[in-house]
Enzyme design. Structure first.
Site, PDB file in Angstrom:
ATOM      1  N   GLU A  26       0.824  -1.218   0.000  1.00 29.82           N
ATOM      2  CA  GLU A  26       0.000   0.000   0.000  1.00 29.82           C
ATOM      3  C   GLU A  26       0.854   1.262   0.000  1.00 29.82           C
ATOM      4  O   GLU A  26       1.693   1.442   0.883  1.00 29.82           O
ATOM      5  CB  GLU A  26      -0.917  -0.021   1.234  1.00 29.82           C
ATOM      6  N   HIS A  57      -2.618  10.014  -0.616  1.00 28.29           N
ATOM      7  CA  HIS A  57      -2.844   8.686  -1.139  1.00 28.29           C
ATOM      8  C   HIS A  57      -2.894   8.683  -2.665  1.00 28.29           C
ATOM      9  O   HIS A  57      -2.284   7.864  -3.320  1.00 28.29           O
ATOM     10  CB  HIS A  57      -4.218   8.221  -0.626  1.00 28.29           C
ATOM     11  N   LYS A  94      -7.307  -0.981  11.649  1.00 33.81           N
ATOM     12  CA  LYS A  94      -6.674  -1.387  10.384  1.00 33.81           C
ATOM     13  C   LYS A  94      -5.470  -0.492  10.119  1.00 33.81           C
ATOM     14  O   LYS A  94      -4.417  -0.955   9.663  1.00 33.81           O
ATOM     15  CB  LYS A  94      -7.692  -1.316   9.244  1.00 33.81           C
ATOM     16  N   ASP A 135       4.260 -14.408  11.957  1.00 40.89           N
ATOM     17  CA  ASP A 135       2.947 -14.960  11.616  1.00 40.89           C
ATOM     18  C   ASP A 135       1.936 -13.813  11.668  1.00 40.89           C
ATOM     19  O   ASP A 135       1.432 -13.452  12.737  1.00 40.89           O
ATOM     20  CB  ASP A 135       2.591 -16.067  12.615  1.00 40.89           C
TER      21      ASP A 135
HETATM   22  C1  MEV Z   1      -5.832   2.999   5.246  1.00 37.47           C
HETATM   23  O1  MEV Z   1      -5.061   1.899   4.885  1.00 37.47           O
HETATM   24  C2  MEV Z   1      -5.839   3.164   6.747  1.00 37.47           C
HETATM   25  C3  MEV Z   1      -6.804   4.246   7.276  1.00 37.47           C
HETATM   26  O2  MEV Z   1      -8.108   4.011   6.779  1.00 37.47           O
HETATM   27  C4  MEV Z   1      -6.758   4.155   8.773  1.00 37.47           C
HETATM   28  C5  MEV Z   1      -7.795   5.030   9.455  1.00 37.47           C
HETATM   29  O3  MEV Z   1      -8.860   5.317   8.869  1.00 37.47           O
HETATM   30  O4  MEV Z   1      -7.540   5.392  10.626  1.00 37.47           O
HETATM   31  C6  MEV Z   1      -6.396   5.605   6.797  1.00 37.47           C
END
Ligand code: MEV
Length: 417
Positions: free
Chosen positions: A77, A369, A255, A271
């Site tokens: 990413e 991004h 995430k 792992d």
């Molecule tokens: C993207 O990979 C991760 C985010 O969505 C984390 C978040 O929203 O805090 C930017």
């Protein structure tokens, strides 16, 4: 396909070529040597036909417990490595990240069913506690010599859809191992004794990935001016509060933390599924899924953040020793213990979370991004060398970051040439 696993790697690829209509180029791609030699890959898992590469980047600016670190991160990413480096720089202005990992305590579970009086059986097992420790420890003299081994035994009764069960958890200090194999072996050795003592039937004997005795805590401060003022601090605290109260947001928030944690995990041969499972189960431990981190404003208006999560990582066993890049990543990090690796990964998780929340609370995530995404699109469209930047700039100018647009721009610059 009986016997597929018995073929050599190149025979397997030949067979696959027939079955999946692969071209000669496809075959060459599969058989291309990468940083993980095919010969080693072939020993790591079954039915191997190739290896998969990912970009390996270095996150910079990390000051953790007063020590400088270069952080290898393997991830597909865009923005993650840049964001981690940027957040680490901001946390550095507040004195760097502090991190502490607990002892390396892993849990193995033994599931006993078919007993008439489960609570009596529970205490019967408790009476054998010392014996259980001895049986389990005897499976791993090396671990005992290093000061590890079973620390405790916990027994409880659960009411399940299939009736009552007596669960025995072995709590084991696995030292520098991730520990799943270590504790699985112990559970399998202890299980027949539990059957013999209780007259019940044991089914499962397996590690728990809810490694809540093996936690890392990481924390740090960012002066408000470094973030862009108190309003940004407030925005980040609001962003955290949203995740704290709403599981839909918490999943994405966590995430973001795992973007950092898993990238280091991949680079160092850990792992990753165990880490994901542990993190999310821990995030739901109260019965409601929530944020793994906390962000608040201190009395000076500065931002302070805390992260607490399971971190079952090891320096021995698994892919760590066999994957040359994992060894190299550990060398770059300069870590000597699993505890130190856990602390680094907690620190990276915290920084990654900060970077995401700051972007979300200010300009939004897409600006940075999309720029990086645009590079990927330009490369996919066929742009090479200096063409890449030209295509990227033009797509951003047109606010159209798409493959068809990239191709069109590329054609036009090539025509001009
Ligand atoms: C993207 O990979 C991760 C985010 O969505 C984390 C978040 O929203 O805090 C930017």
């Amino acid at each position: 396909m009986p016997g597929f696993h018995k073929l050599t790697l190149s025979e397997r690829v030949e067979k696959l070529k027939d079955l999946a209509n692969l071209s000669d180029d496809d075959v060459r791609l599969l058989l291309k040597e990468g940083t993980l030699p095919l010969e080693i890959a072939d020993k790591m898992i079954e039915n191997v036909v190739g290896t998969l590469s990912l970009p390996l980047g270095i996150a910079t600016n990390f000051l953790i417990n007063g020590k400088e670190y270069l952080i290898p991160m393997a991830i597909e990413e865009p923005s993650v490595v840049a964001a981690a480096s940027n957040a680490a720089r901001m946390l550095r202005e507040g004195g760097g990240i502090k991190a502490q990992a607990t002892e390396s305590l892993m849990i193995a579970q033994i599931q006993l069913v078919g007993v008439a009086a489960p609570h009596s059986v529970k205490y019967l097992i408790y009476e054998r506690k010392e014996e259980i420790k001895e049986i389990a420890n005897a499976t791993n003299p090396l671990l005992i010599s290093l000061g590890g081994g079973v620390r405790d035994v916990e027994v409880y009764v659960i009411e399940s859809p299939a009736g009552p069960m007596v669960i025995t958890n072995l709590i084991v200090d696995v030292k520098d191992a991730m520990g799943a194999n270590t504790v699985n072996t112990m559970a399998e050795k202890v299980a027949p004794h539990i059957e013999k003592w209780t007259g019940g039937k044991v089914y499962l004997r397996i590690v728990s990935n809810l490694a809540d005795r093996r936690l890392v805590r990481a924390w740090g401060k960012v002066p408000k001016d470094v973030l862009g003022g108190e309003e940004v601090v407030d925005g980040i605290v609001y962003a955290w509060a949203f995740a704290s109260a709403d599981p839909y947001r918490a999943a994405t928030h966590n995430k973001g933390i795992m973007n950092g944690v898993i990238a280091v995990a991949l680079a160092t041969g850990q792992d990753t599924r165990a880490l994901e499972a542990g993190a999310h189960a821990y995030a739901a431990r109260s019965g409601k899924y929530t944020s793994l981190s906390v962000w608040e404003k201190d009395e000076n208006g500065d931002l302070v953040g805390f992260l607490e999560m399971p971190m079952a990582v090891g320096l021995i066993g698994g892919a760590v020793k066999v994957n040359p890049i994992a060894q190299l990543s550990l060398k770059i990090l300069g870590v000597k213990t699993a505890k130190e690796l856990a602390e680094i990964m907690g620190a990276v998780g915290l920084a990654q979370n900060l970077a995401a929340l700051r972007a979300l609370a200010t300009e939004g995530i897409q600006k940075g991004h999309m720029k990086l995404h645009a590079r990927n699109i330009a490369i996919t469209a066929g742009a090479r060398g200096s063409e890449i930047d030209i295509v990227v700039q033009e797509m951003i100018k047109r606010e159209a970051i798409r493959l068809d647009v990239a191709k069109e721009i590329l054609e036009s610059i090539r025509r001009k040439k």
